[in-house]
Design a protein around this motif. Structure first.
Motif, PDB file in Angstrom:
ATOM      1  N   ILE A   1     160.815  52.398 -50.646  1.00 17.89           N
ATOM      2  CA  ILE A   1     161.895  53.216 -50.460  1.00 17.89           C
ATOM      3  C   ILE A   1     162.103  54.035 -51.989  1.00 17.89           C
ATOM      4  N   CYS A   2     161.583  55.252 -51.995  1.00 14.28           N
ATOM      5  CA  CYS A   2     161.931  55.984 -53.359  1.00 14.28           C
ATOM      6  C   CYS A   2     162.651  57.180 -53.157  1.00 14.28           C
ATOM      7  N   ALA A   3     164.014  57.027 -53.366  1.00 11.49           N
ATOM      8  CA  ALA A   3     165.153  58.078 -52.918  1.00 11.49           C
ATOM      9  C   ALA A   3     166.220  58.078 -53.587  1.00 11.49           C
ATOM     10  N   SER A   4     167.166  59.063 -53.692  1.00  5.95           N
ATOM     11  CA  SER A   4     168.289  58.767 -54.412  1.00  5.95           C
ATOM     12  C   SER A   4     169.347  58.022 -53.065  1.00  5.95           C
ATOM     13  N   PRO A   5     170.385  57.376 -53.697  1.00  6.13           N
ATOM     14  CA  PRO A   5     171.367  56.662 -52.831  1.00  6.13           C
ATOM     15  C   PRO A   5     171.764  57.675 -51.681  1.00  6.13           C
ATOM     16  N   SER A   6     171.748  57.139 -50.415  1.00  2.00           N
ATOM     17  CA  SER A   6     172.332  57.975 -49.293  1.00  2.00           C
ATOM     18  C   SER A   6     172.395  56.825 -48.158  1.00  2.00           C
TER      19      SER A   6
ATOM     20  N   LEU B   1     163.459  61.153 -45.484  1.00  2.00           N
ATOM     21  CA  LEU B   1     164.904  60.639 -45.161  1.00  2.00           C
ATOM     22  C   LEU B   1     165.841  61.716 -44.797  1.00  2.00           C
TER      23      LEU B   1
ATOM     24  N   TYR C   1     169.301  55.879 -46.787  1.00  2.00           N
ATOM     25  CA  TYR C   1     168.670  54.646 -47.438  1.00  2.00           C
ATOM     26  C   TYR C   1     168.971  53.329 -47.062  1.00  2.00           C
TER      27      TYR C   1
ATOM     28  N   TYR D   1     167.904  50.863 -55.850  1.00  2.00           N
ATOM     29  CA  TYR D   1     166.545  50.177 -56.489  1.00  2.00           C
ATOM     30  C   TYR D   1     166.893  48.903 -57.318  1.00  2.00           C
TER      31      TYR D   1
ATOM     32  N   PRO E   1     162.173  48.670 -53.142  1.00  2.00           N
ATOM     33  CA  PRO E   1     162.969  49.840 -53.484  1.00  2.00           C
ATOM     34  C   PRO E   1     162.604  50.225 -54.847  1.00  2.00           C
TER      35      PRO E   1
ATOM     36  N   ASP F   1     162.944  60.936 -50.249  1.00  2.00           N
ATOM     37  CA  ASP F   1     163.689  62.488 -50.055  1.00  2.00           C
ATOM     38  C   ASP F   1     163.053  63.573 -50.456  1.00  2.00           C
TER      39      ASP F   1
END
Length: 515
Positions: A69-74, A139, A77, A212, A93, A118
């Motif tokens: 997973i490579c994304a901003s906190p959500s 996402l 996620y 992450y 992460p 994302d």
């Protein structure tokens, strides 16, 4: 406060997703996740966890395989993380702040079958560097459409304690990131049994660092496992943190020192209602005694500092609100954790002397992913052959058993044959009325072998000459500690969890020219 010398036994293993299922059964309507105006209950989180696990299984992923997973906190996620775990998968992460090349290398190293991104992070995986073995799932674009039908149940997976929970990649401050493999056993509750400071249905935890980071996960998962409400921030901003803390009556928060510094510097900090706070936590970077004292004086609730590494091994805890005379330390070793100090030859040092911190406990990484030689380098064995993780920090125990950290072993300066600890100089610099932040490194010197140089960030609307700061410090420290130069910067380079990147300072430093 829990008695660190009288804990009964290590925590019993119960997987995180089993804990989630239990919380959903107990309080299905209790709020689990909040982000902006979106709210998810424990019943909804458990159902979505099932649905994602069933989707992953339907797409052919098998237990102990990996998703990244490579994304901003959500909220999505967190749901994916939990769903992957329920399917028996491991999660890698990844930090969106890493370069595209580094991200691609980490995905390849992890062996991830799926990569969740994302809108912002999708652009980091361009066609020419995209890892071919990982299919991408967005996402934020028809994420629900990717899943199988609502109500789907996954095949039951009996998760073993030694299975991989996640692969966390190091920040890469000293080179290419290493994949730290953490088993499920490492994600059992971090509070000692009976701790009054632990997470439960009464708690509201504000998460303001990336998902992450181990710093975040040691707060997020105990909160969810305990049935707390978790408030997510997509991006940290000091005033916004205070607004959310007041709005949601936040009781718990894990922050890194630079976040505390920025929050305490908000001009109208005292106008925010933080009276609901029970406990604040800190880890990941040096936390000055002066900043701890300021937090204790102005921010309601207790303050607990954790010291340790993502790799596990050594670990200490400081209940700062109960030991205000020990703010210069990182506390005492956790129950069931054996912390020792060794010299350069691998021999244990006498009490009161400085040495490299090593530690052994059940809560230790399985190793560095695909790098057995690095795992071996990080290991020290005692006379009985027991394995310890080397922390790379220099410290000493005081007469009460509290650990005082001095510096990273690699950062220690040897000037004229004497050991000079940058942390001592940084502490002195922090007392200068014009200095907001400071970092000290050693640079080559023909006369002394190495000599200390300081990098400082000035407080807002303050003007002072670098030479004046150098003279001020040198008049207050020992002869071998004297700074050879002060370099004023607008900011210090930091990792995603706030650690100063001293490697970058060394690379960028240019000594003053002489005429």
């Amino acid at each position: 406060m829990p008695d660190l010398d009288d804990a009964d036994a290590p925590p019993v293993f119960i997987s995180l997703t089993d804990r989630l299922r239990a919380r959903a059964a107990e309080r299905p309507q209790h709020v689990a996740l909040i982000q902006d105006e979106s709210v998810v209950s424990y019943g909804e989180l458990d159902a979505t966890t099932d649905r994602i696990a069933a989707t992953l299984q339907a797409q052919g992923l098998r237990a102990q395989e990996v998703v990244a997973i490579c994304a901003s906190p959500s909220i999505a996620y967190v749901e994916v993380f939990c769903g992957a775990l329920r399917a028996g998968l491991a999660v890698a992460p990844l930090a969106p702040s890493a370069s595209a090349e580094t991200l691609a290398a980490m995905v390849r190293d992890s062996g991830a079958k799926l990569l969740f991104v994302d809108r912002e992070t999708a652009a980091l995986f361009a066609d020419d560097i995209s890892p071919t073995q990982a299919r991408q799932v967005r996402l934020d674009d028809d994420f629900r459409g990717w899943m199988v039908a609502e109500g789907a149940k996954p095949a039951a997976i009996a998760i073993e304690p030694n299975w991989t929970f996640n692969i966390i990649y190091s920040s890469g401050t000293t080179g290419a990131p290493k994949g730290i493999v953490q088993p499920h056993m490492m994600r059992t509750p971090l509070d000692p049994p009976g701790s009054p400071f632990g997470y439960g249905p009464h708690a509201v935890a504000l998460i303001s660092t990336g998902l992450y980071s181990n710093t975040t996960l040691v707060s997020l998962f105990p909160a969810l496992g305990g049935g707390s409400t978790v408030v997510l921030m997509a991006k940290f901003e000091a005033r916004r943190f205070l607004e959310l803390a007041a709005r949601w009556r936040v009781t718990h928060a894990m922050l890194v020192p630079v976040q505390y510094q920025r929050i305490m510097a908000v001009p109208d900090f005292d106008s925010f209602d933080l009276s609901a706070f029970v406990m604040k936590f800190c880890t990941s970077a040096p936390f000055s005694a002066a900043l701890k004292a300021d937090v204790l004086a102005r921010w309601p609730g207790g303050l607990t500092e954790y010291y340790g590494m993502t790799e596990g091994g050594a670990g200490t805890v400081l209940y700062a609100h109960e030991t205000p005379d020990k703010l210069h330390t990182v506390g005492k070793p956790w129950p069931h954790i054996d912390v020792r100090l060794i010299d350069d030859l691998g021999r244990e040092v006498p009490l009161g002397e400085a040495g490299e911190v090593v530690g052994a406990s059940a809560l230790t990484m399985s190793g560095y992913h695909n790098q057995p030689e690095k795992t071996l380098e990080a290991t020290w064995r005692d006379s009985e052959g027991r394995s310890y993780i080397r922390n790379g920090d220099i410290g000493r125990f005081d007469e009460d058993g509290f650990l005082i950290l001095m510096d990273r072993k690699k950062d220690m300066i040897i000037s004229g044959g004497f050991n000079v600890y940058p942390s001592d100089l940084e502490a002195m610099l922090s007392q200068h009325p014009a200095v907001a932040e400071a970092a000290v490194i050693g640079v080559p010197s023909e006369a002394w072998g190495e000599t200390p140089v300081a990098f400082v960030v000035l407080k807002a609307d303050v003007q002072v000459e670098a030479e004046d700061i150098r003279s001020w410090v040198n008049g207050r420290v020992g002869k071998v500690q004297r700074l050879s130069a002060v370099d004023v910067r607008t900011a210090l380079p930091r990792s995603h969890i706030g650690k100063v990147l001293k490697r970058e300072l060394r690379e960028s430093y240019r000594p003053p020219t002489t005429v």
